[in-house]
Design an enzyme around this catalytic site. Structure first.
Site, mmCIF file in Angstrom:
data_model
loop_
_atom_site.group_PDB
_atom_site.id
_atom_site.type_symbol
_atom_site.label_atom_id
_atom_site.label_comp_id
_atom_site.label_asym_id
_atom_site.label_seq_id
_atom_site.Cartn_x
_atom_site.Cartn_y
_atom_site.Cartn_z
ATOM 1 N N HIS A 366 9.803 -1.685 4.431
ATOM 2 C CA HIS A 366 9.403 -1.519 6.032
ATOM 3 C C HIS A 366 9.688 -0.401 6.663
ATOM 4 O O HIS A 366 8.584 -0.022 7.391
ATOM 5 C CB HIS A 366 10.165 -2.669 6.488
ATOM 6 C CG HIS A 366 10.354 -4.022 5.735
ATOM 7 N ND1 HIS A 366 11.261 -5.069 5.959
ATOM 8 C CD2 HIS A 366 9.419 -4.378 4.925
ATOM 9 C CE1 HIS A 366 10.817 -5.746 5.117
ATOM 10 N NE2 HIS A 366 9.947 -5.640 4.551
ATOM 11 N N ARG A 473 -2.744 -4.357 10.495
ATOM 12 C CA ARG A 473 -1.819 -4.988 9.680
ATOM 13 C C ARG A 473 -0.788 -5.642 10.673
ATOM 14 O O ARG A 473 0.321 -5.182 11.043
ATOM 15 C CB ARG A 473 -0.759 -4.217 8.678
ATOM 16 C CG ARG A 473 -1.635 -3.392 7.571
ATOM 17 C CD ARG A 473 -0.715 -2.379 6.826
ATOM 18 N NE ARG A 473 -1.282 -2.203 5.460
ATOM 19 C CZ ARG A 473 -1.673 -0.823 5.215
ATOM 20 N NH1 ARG A 473 -1.947 0.158 6.088
ATOM 21 N NH2 ARG A 473 -2.232 -0.719 4.082
ATOM 22 N N ARG A 509 -5.781 -8.328 10.420
ATOM 23 C CA ARG A 509 -5.658 -8.896 9.294
ATOM 24 C C ARG A 509 -4.497 -9.976 9.588
ATOM 25 O O ARG A 509 -3.474 -9.445 10.030
ATOM 26 C CB ARG A 509 -5.331 -7.788 8.204
ATOM 27 C CG ARG A 509 -4.988 -8.610 6.979
ATOM 28 C CD ARG A 509 -4.522 -7.648 6.016
ATOM 29 N NE ARG A 509 -3.295 -7.153 5.920
ATOM 30 C CZ ARG A 509 -2.735 -6.141 5.097
ATOM 31 N NH1 ARG A 509 -3.675 -5.712 4.056
ATOM 32 N NH2 ARG A 509 -1.475 -5.769 5.151
ATOM 33 N N GLU A 608 -8.650 -7.696 -2.651
ATOM 34 C CA GLU A 608 -7.614 -6.955 -3.374
ATOM 35 C C GLU A 608 -7.257 -7.657 -4.612
ATOM 36 O O GLU A 608 -6.236 -7.080 -5.273
ATOM 37 C CB GLU A 608 -6.492 -7.551 -2.492
ATOM 38 C CG GLU A 608 -6.613 -6.917 -1.015
ATOM 39 C CD GLU A 608 -5.389 -7.187 -0.088
ATOM 40 O OE1 GLU A 608 -4.443 -6.499 0.035
ATOM 41 O OE2 GLU A 608 -5.270 -8.301 0.221
ATOM 42 N N ASN A 631 -5.329 -0.553 -2.652
ATOM 43 C CA ASN A 631 -4.000 -0.384 -2.984
ATOM 44 C C ASN A 631 -3.628 -1.510 -4.115
ATOM 45 O O ASN A 631 -2.971 -1.203 -4.988
ATOM 46 C CB ASN A 631 -2.962 -0.456 -1.949
ATOM 47 C CG ASN A 631 -3.518 0.926 -0.857
ATOM 48 O OD1 ASN A 631 -3.931 1.533 -1.131
ATOM 49 N ND2 ASN A 631 -2.913 0.475 0.363
ATOM 50 N N ASP A 632 -4.004 -2.628 -3.655
ATOM 51 C CA ASP A 632 -3.558 -3.796 -4.328
ATOM 52 C C ASP A 632 -4.679 -3.940 -5.528
ATOM 53 O O ASP A 632 -4.345 -4.154 -6.562
ATOM 54 C CB ASP A 632 -3.607 -5.121 -3.545
ATOM 55 C CG ASP A 632 -2.155 -5.375 -3.077
ATOM 56 O OD1 ASP A 632 -1.095 -5.154 -3.610
ATOM 57 O OD2 ASP A 632 -1.963 -5.387 -1.809
ATOM 58 N N ARG A 642 2.027 -0.591 -7.715
ATOM 59 C CA ARG A 642 1.848 0.711 -6.980
ATOM 60 C C ARG A 642 2.840 0.989 -6.251
ATOM 61 O O ARG A 642 3.146 2.246 -5.530
ATOM 62 C CB ARG A 642 1.148 0.074 -5.660
ATOM 63 C CG ARG A 642 1.493 -0.760 -4.781
ATOM 64 C CD ARG A 642 0.671 -1.751 -4.003
ATOM 65 N NE ARG A 642 0.547 -1.258 -2.655
ATOM 66 C CZ ARG A 642 0.166 -1.629 -1.564
ATOM 67 N NH1 ARG A 642 -0.769 -3.089 -1.569
ATOM 68 N NH2 ARG A 642 0.589 -1.373 -0.253
ATOM 69 N N CYS A 679 -10.457 -0.124 2.810
ATOM 70 C CA CYS A 679 -9.311 0.155 3.847
ATOM 71 C C CYS A 679 -8.083 0.483 2.919
ATOM 72 O O CYS A 679 -6.961 0.618 3.557
ATOM 73 C CB CYS A 679 -9.145 -0.851 4.746
ATOM 74 S SG CYS A 679 -8.610 -2.467 4.168
HETATM 75 C C1 PEP Z 1 -4.283 -2.635 0.053
HETATM 76 O O1 PEP Z 1 -3.846 -3.319 -0.453
HETATM 77 O O2 PEP Z 1 -5.351 -1.760 -0.179
HETATM 78 C C2 PEP Z 1 -4.406 -2.731 1.504
HETATM 79 C C3 PEP Z 1 -4.964 -1.998 2.407
HETATM 80 O O3 PEP Z 1 -3.313 -3.705 1.973
HETATM 81 P P1 PEP Z 1 -1.701 -3.256 2.058
HETATM 82 O O4 PEP Z 1 -1.653 -1.713 1.731
HETATM 83 O O5 PEP Z 1 -1.111 -3.651 3.400
HETATM 84 O O6 PEP Z 1 -1.149 -4.129 0.780
HETATM 85 MG MG MG Z 2 -2.825 -5.236 0.154
#
Ligand code: PEP
Ligand code: MG
Length: 747
Positions: A366, A473, A509, A608, A631-632, A642, A679
């Site tokens: 966090h 977020r 989101r 994702e 990212n996911d 990740r 994103c």
């Molecule tokens: C992602 O997974 O790319 C994303 C934007 O969400 P977060 O990084 O909050 O998991």
């Molecule tokens: Mg994500």
């Protein structure tokens, strides 16, 4: 053998204190200390080795070894018995030193005639300062009492070193701890570089007098402090309001039991009997726990040692009245140093900070999320920095490389400043582009949005020239509180976000919470693979109260204005359909209650999970928009965590398989006529960003600081030409990244 009685030990400590309090050069002090110790211990030899730099120990004073070897004999960390004591933080006690593994004979010292050896670390709360050694001709094992007595002596020396007692003016005086430059290699979490001064989140407690004159008085002080500590811990736990049988409650109960531990108190009382002051006794036990912590692999034991460390810190603060609020003034350009820090504390410091360096933490913690939102460089895993750094020390943080220079040499600082200046120059160049569109020379326009999650992010919208917020977020509001936020609070917050956006779209989101992003007020789920566990929409659909409340808050906030809602971590169409239906039900309910409604509602999904790329066309048609959470998506596509440094950068976003996956998503969205954005973090990396744009993704959402560099590049090139370059490379099986970089170099 002397030091047989507590009174002997106390006498020795008092002699040491008098020596240290006397005027004179530090060398004279060290010499007389070794003399007193050898005398009290009844040994022929007593030597003090101190760190010359982080890896080298130097013989600094001796009684009994050859005088010429002082300041000549040096050992590397881990070398010989002395080096081994320093490395492990543990004593070595042997009747036959030459037979001990790792023994290294140093002829210049004349030590060959001494058989027995007792060496102990001089350390203070995990910080290694040197090694204290006694040796004797007679082949004998020192007793437990000897070891214990000498540990107390070593503790006093450590405190004295900390107070600067051995810093002399002599030319060969050692650069002691907190004086020489230190370098730390950690993990960079938030990019950017910063130069500033250390601000310790929890300043070190300074023990002004390690020697106690009156053991009775010192024990009474200790008992008083321990009683206060116990009451505070009990109150704290009572207020924590935990589910009684949760793991969390059990952990806290263990902590409480530790605070009430008799053996801990008994050990500290014994230390006092040998002549330490109450606070020095606490520190001695804490130092030893830290040393054990460094060696312990068993997670249970590590947790317990952590508890002891934490309790010792609290106890020291109670005893000395020092602590977080020392009245010290925050230096200019403060860089926060902490073992770890919670999101709420970090937010309190806010934008005052120029950077953050943590010993612990994780990429997705966090605190990391908050540091990213505040756009301040963050380095984690900088081990031992809290023991090394002192308030006000000069420090350089490189969030890109994950490195930290503490008290840097001038040449290092100069090179670093050049780098910062270059970055600043580039930023000012980008500022000129702020109000221009990201239109490429072929005429294609890419929309550049920003990612956000905190009120603190909002000013960046104006500065960066973002056309809207592509990913808000919302979980950050939940993470930074100690209870579930109320609907009215959320509605007010979302409304302020929309105000700040001044009509630009904001995609909210819904909470991506659960698994590793555990809320303090949520019962923790012990999941083996949290990233693939009970998180995001899965929690929202299983526990609908929170999701419903959030949707209601969004509807209220957007009354009379457009509303964009996006659902996270959808893995199959039905999840999206149910969530969308919930939103529509809440709209209908608001309408029945005659509440003003949003004027235009758009509902979309994050993409994702690889599964969603292969969802049927009907799913895509049901969405107003889709946003790729790279990212996911990448971590699941490549099966590469990740958060794991070893693997997270291992696979290339621009490799053929991932590009083919993107093609698939783009084609589905085009067929369905649904708008598509990207994103994840990759959208803010210029080479990746232009490639996504060339493939046909028309909206990119990124950290505000990335908008300038990405726009600069997009405006310089033709996406049509870049597309041809990419297609050709793919057709010929050449690496796309290289083809794109070469193209950009020519542009
Ligand atoms: C992602 O997974 O790319 C994303 C934007 O969400 P977060 O990084 O909050 O998991
Ligand atoms: Mg994500």
């Amino acid at each position: 053998m002397a030091l047989r009685k507590d009174s002997d030990s106390r006498r020795l400590l008092r002699r040491l204190r008098d020596t240290l309090g006397s005027a004179g050069a530090s060398q004279d002090r060290l010499d007389s200390i070794t003399h007193h110790i050898a005398d009290s211990m009844g040994t022929e030899v007593c030597s003090i080795y101190l760190f010359r730099d982080a890896d080298t120990l130097e013989l600094c004073a001796t009684e009994g070894l050859k005088a010429e070897s002082v300041h000549q004999t040096r050992l590397r960390l881990g070398e010989g018995l002395v080096g081994r004591v320093a490395r492990t933080g543990r004593f070595i006690n042997t009747a036959n030193a030459p037979a001990e593994p790792g023994f290294r004979f140093m002829p210049e010292t004349g030590e060959e005639v001494y058989s027995s050896f007792l060496g102990l670390p001089i350390q203070r709360v995990g910080e290694k300062l040197g090694v204290l050694v006694v040796q004797s001709r007679e082949a004998r094992q020192f007793t437990d009492d000897d070891v214990y007595g000498l540990e107390v002596v070593a503790m006093v020396l450590a405190e004295m070193a900390e107070l600067g007692a051995f810093l002399g003016t002599a030319e060969d005086s050692l650069p002691l701890a907190h004086r020489f430059p230190s370098f730390f290699r950690g993990t960079g979490v938030q990019e950017g570089s910063a130069e500033g001064h250390v601000w310790l989140h929890e300043p070190r407690v300074v023990v002004a007098n390690p020697v106690g004159d009156d053991p009775k008085k010192e024990k009474a002080r200790l008992l008083d402090a321990v009683a206060t500590l116990r009451t505070r811990v009990d109150t704290m736990l009572a207020e924590a309001d935990m589910v009684a049988d949760s793991d969390h409650a059990q952990v806290l109960e263990a902590y409480r039991l530790f605070a009430h531990s008799r053996s801990w108190l008994k050990r500290m009382e014994e230390d006092i009997d040998l002549g330490l002051s109450a606070e020095a006794a606490v520190e001695k036990e804490q130092s030893q726990a830290r040393a054990r912590l460094e060696m312990a692999a068993d997670p249970y034991l590590r947790d317990r040692l952590h508890d002891l460390d934490d309790l010792s810190n609290r106890l020291l603060r109670i005893l000395t009245g020092q602590g977080s609020d020392t009245g010290a003034e925050m230096p200019e350009n403060p860089i926060l140093i902490a073992r770890n820090i919670g999101p709420a504390d970090l937010l309190d410091y806010g934008r005052k900070l120029k950077g953050v360096v943590l010993e612990e933490g994780s990429v997705g913690s966090h605190a990391a999320i908050v540091a990213r939102a505040l756009a301040i460089p963050l380095v984690i895993h900088a081990s031992r920095i809290t023991s090394e750094a002192l308030n006000g020390d000069m420090i350089l943080v490189d969030g890109d490389a994950g490195t930290v220079h503490l008290r840097p040499e001038e040449s290092v600082a100069a090179a670093f400043r050049d780098k910062i200046a270059m970055q600043a120059e580039a930023q000012s160049r980008y500022a000129g582009l702020r109000d221009l569109p990201a239109t490429s020379t072929c005429g294609t326009r890419t929309e550049l949005f920003m990612n956000a999650g905190l009120m603190a992010d909002l000013p960046s919208m104006e500065n960066s020239g973002a056309e809207g917020v592509g990913l808000f977020r919302t979980e950050l509001q939940f993470l930074t509180r100690t209870r579930v936020p109320r609907r009215s609070e959320l509605a007010e917050m979302y409304s302020r976000v929309l105000d700040a956006a001044k009509g630009r779209p904001v995609v909210f989101r819904t909470v991506d919470i659960g698994s590793d992003k555990v809320l303090p007020y949520m019962k923790p789920q012990d999941e083996p693979n949290p990233a693939m566990g009970w998180r995001a929409i899965r929690v929202g659909l299983d526990k609908r109260g929170v999701l419903r409340m959030q949707l209601q808050a969004l509807i209220r906030a957007a009354a009379g204005r457009p509303l964009h809602v996006m659902f996270p971590f959808v893995a199959e169409p039905s999840e999206y359909h149910i969530a969308q239906k919930m939103l529509m039900e809440e709209m209908a309910r608001a309408q029945q209650m005659d509440r003003p409604l949003p004027v235009d509602i758009r509902v979309g999904t994050m993409l994702e999970t690889p599964s969603l790329a292969f969802a049927p066309p009907s799913f895509f048609r049901a969405c107003d928009f889709v946003s790729i959470g790279g990212n996911d998506l990448k971590q699941f596509f490549f099966a590469a965590d990740r958060e794991n440094e070893r693997v997270r950068r291992r696979y290339d976003t621009l490799s053929e398989p991932f590009l083919a996956l993107l093609d698939q998503i783009i084609a589905r969205c085009n067929e369905a006529g649904v708008s598509l954005s990207f994103c994840g973090e990759d959208a803010g990396r210029p080479v990746e960003a232009v490639t996504f744009a060339a493939l046909g993704i028309r909206r990119l959402s990124m950290r505000p600081a990335s908008i300038g560099p990405v726009k600069h590049l997009l405006r310089k090139i033709s996406l049509t030409e870049l597309r041809e370059v990419i297609d050709l490379a793919r057709a010929e099986g050449r690496p796309v990244r290289r083809a794109v970089t070469e193209f950009l170099a020519r542009a």
